[in-house]
Design a protein around this motif. Structure first.
Motif, PDB file in Angstrom:
ATOM      1  N   GLU A  79       0.218   6.105   6.170  1.00 26.73           N
ATOM      2  CA  GLU A  79       0.557   7.355   6.704  1.00 26.73           C
ATOM      3  C   GLU A  79       2.444   6.859   7.297  1.00 26.73           C
ATOM      4  OE1 GLU A  79      -0.918  10.098   9.662  1.00 26.73           O
ATOM      5  OE2 GLU A  79      -3.391   9.695   8.028  1.00 26.73           O
ATOM      6  N   MET A  80       2.824   6.010   8.198  1.00 25.40           N
ATOM      7  CA  MET A  80       3.605   5.552   8.237  1.00 25.40           C
ATOM      8  C   MET A  80       4.729   5.002   6.629  1.00 25.40           C
ATOM      9  SD  MET A  80       2.097   3.691  11.981  1.00 25.40           S
ATOM     10  CE  MET A  80       2.426   1.884  11.018  1.00 25.40           C
ATOM     11  N   ALA A  81       4.167   4.517   5.934  1.00 23.05           N
ATOM     12  CA  ALA A  81       5.482   3.690   4.962  1.00 23.05           C
ATOM     13  C   ALA A  81       5.832   4.689   3.763  1.00 23.05           C
ATOM     14  CB  ALA A  81       4.286   2.779   4.352  1.00 23.05           C
ATOM     15  N   GLY A  82       7.099   4.293   3.876  1.00 23.96           N
ATOM     16  CA  GLY A  82       7.757   5.455   2.601  1.00 23.96           C
ATOM     17  C   GLY A  82       7.555   4.510   1.296  1.00 23.96           C
ATOM     18  N   VAL A  83       5.925   4.610   1.250  1.00 19.24           N
ATOM     19  CA  VAL A  83       5.677   4.734  -0.484  1.00 19.24           C
ATOM     20  C   VAL A  83       4.900   5.708  -0.608  1.00 19.24           C
ATOM     21  CG1 VAL A  83       4.796   2.656  -1.191  1.00 19.24           C
ATOM     22  CG2 VAL A  83       5.663   2.029   0.421  1.00 19.24           C
ATOM     23  N   ASP A  84       5.353   5.988  -2.266  1.00 17.17           N
ATOM     24  CA  ASP A  84       4.557   6.881  -3.109  1.00 17.17           C
ATOM     25  C   ASP A  84       2.937   6.185  -3.514  1.00 17.17           C
ATOM     26  OD1 ASP A  84       5.807   9.271  -2.281  1.00 17.17           O
ATOM     27  OD2 ASP A  84       7.678   8.678  -3.892  1.00 17.17           O
ATOM     28  N   ASP A  85       1.970   6.633  -3.739  1.00 16.55           N
ATOM     29  CA  ASP A  85       1.151   6.724  -4.962  1.00 16.55           C
ATOM     30  C   ASP A  85       0.028   5.161  -3.740  1.00 16.55           C
ATOM     31  OD1 ASP A  85      -1.123   6.516  -6.535  1.00 16.55           O
ATOM     32  OD2 ASP A  85       0.578   6.419  -7.530  1.00 16.55           O
ATOM     33  N   VAL A  86      -0.232   5.439  -2.840  1.00 14.03           N
ATOM     34  CA  VAL A  86      -0.946   3.830  -2.450  1.00 14.03           C
ATOM     35  C   VAL A  86      -2.345   4.600  -1.564  1.00 14.03           C
ATOM     36  CG1 VAL A  86      -0.980   2.972  -0.006  1.00 14.03           C
ATOM     37  CG2 VAL A  86       1.390   3.512  -0.749  1.00 14.03           C
ATOM     38  N   VAL A  87      -3.204   3.351  -2.195  1.00 11.75           N
ATOM     39  CA  VAL A  87      -5.073   3.776  -2.591  1.00 11.75           C
ATOM     40  C   VAL A  87      -5.474   3.083  -1.573  1.00 11.75           C
ATOM     41  CG1 VAL A  87      -4.589   5.304  -4.274  1.00 11.75           C
ATOM     42  CG2 VAL A  87      -5.653   2.857  -4.656  1.00 11.75           C
ATOM     43  N   ILE A  88      -6.462   2.762  -0.848  1.00 17.11           N
ATOM     44  CA  ILE A  88      -7.580   1.994  -0.154  1.00 17.11           C
ATOM     45  C   ILE A  88      -8.672   1.555  -1.029  1.00 17.11           C
ATOM     46  CG2 ILE A  88      -8.834   1.253   1.307  1.00 17.11           C
ATOM     47  CD1 ILE A  88      -7.241   2.869   3.488  1.00 17.11           C
ATOM     48  N   ALA A  89      -9.276   0.967  -1.538  1.00 19.63           N
ATOM     49  CA  ALA A  89      -9.786   0.381  -2.457  1.00 19.63           C
ATOM     50  C   ALA A  89     -11.602   0.085  -1.865  1.00 19.63           C
ATOM     51  CB  ALA A  89      -9.591  -0.961  -3.718  1.00 19.63           C
ATOM     52  N   ASP A  90     -12.741   1.286  -2.436  1.00 17.40           N
ATOM     53  CA  ASP A  90     -13.893   0.379  -1.081  1.00 17.40           C
ATOM     54  C   ASP A  90     -14.654  -0.337  -2.777  1.00 17.40           C
ATOM     55  OD1 ASP A  90     -16.165   1.030  -0.246  1.00 17.40           O
ATOM     56  OD2 ASP A  90     -16.349   2.709  -1.305  1.00 17.40           O
ATOM     57  N   ALA A  91     -14.326  -1.450  -2.110  1.00 19.43           N
ATOM     58  CA  ALA A  91     -13.948  -2.703  -2.651  1.00 19.43           C
ATOM     59  C   ALA A  91     -14.286  -4.362  -2.193  1.00 19.43           C
ATOM     60  CB  ALA A  91     -13.709  -2.733  -3.690  1.00 19.43           C
ATOM     61  N   PRO A  92     -15.314  -4.569  -2.310  1.00 21.46           N
ATOM     62  CA  PRO A  92     -15.273  -5.986  -1.657  1.00 21.46           C
ATOM     63  C   PRO A  92     -13.809  -6.550  -1.427  1.00 21.46           C
ATOM     64  CG  PRO A  92     -16.512  -6.193  -3.202  1.00 21.46           C
ATOM     65  CD  PRO A  92     -16.115  -4.513  -3.766  1.00 21.46           C
TER      66      PRO A  92
END
Length: 127
Positions: A79-92
Motif C-alpha cells: 500500500e505504501m510503495a509507489g509500484v503498480d502490480d505487486v502481489v503476494i504469492a501463497d507459496a513456500p
C-alpha cells in the motif's frame, strides 16, 4: 522483468533464499527484507517497501513471505510503495522463490505467470 521480493523474519534466511534463487536463475531483480529494525527476528513494512521499490522496473513484483505477520507487513508495504502490480504469492518461501526466479527470466513473464510458478511449488514433493 518481473521483480521478486523475499520476506522472512530472519534477515539471514531471506538473504540466503535470494542467494539460492540467484544461483538457479542467473539474473533478475531479486531483493529481500528480513528481521526487525533492531536486527532481531521479525518483519517491518519499511524495509519491505524499499525492497519492492528496488525490485520494480515497471513490470510488477511478486512477494514471497515466510510467516503470517510477514503477510501483514507486506500488505502494508504494498500500500505504501509507489509500484503498480505487486502481489503476494501463497507459496513456500524457498521453493516458491526458486520457481519464481526462474519464471521471471522468461521474456514473456508477467506478474501473474511468476506468481503462478511460485505457487506451483506448494505441490512439490521433497521425498
Amino acid at each position: 522483468m518481473v521483480g521478486i521480493v523475499v520476506v522472512s523474519h530472519s534477515a539471514k534466511a531471506a538473504e540466503g533464499i535470494c542467494e539460492i534463487a540467484r544461483e538457479m536463475s542467473g539474473e533478475g531483480a531479486l531483493e529481500y527484507a528480513g528481521g526487525d529494525p533492531d536486527g532481531g527476528i521479525g518483519t517491518s513494512s519499511d524495509p519491505i517497501r524499499e525492497a519492492i521499490e528496488t525490485a520494480s522496473d515497471g513490470d510488477g513484483v511478486v512477494v514471497l513471505v515466510d510467516l503470517g505477520s510477514a503477510v501483514m507487513n507486506a500488505e502494508l508495504a504494498i500500500e505504501m510503495a509507489g509500484v503498480d502490480d505487486v502481489v503476494i504469492a501463497d507459496a513456500p518461501v524457498l521453493e516458491g522463490a526458486l520457481n519464481a526466479a526462474v519464471a521471471a527470466t522468461s521474456p514473456s513473464a508477467t506478474v501473474e505467470s511468476v506468481r503462478e510458478s511460485a505457487e506451483e511449488a506448494r505441490d512439490v514433493s521433497k521425498v
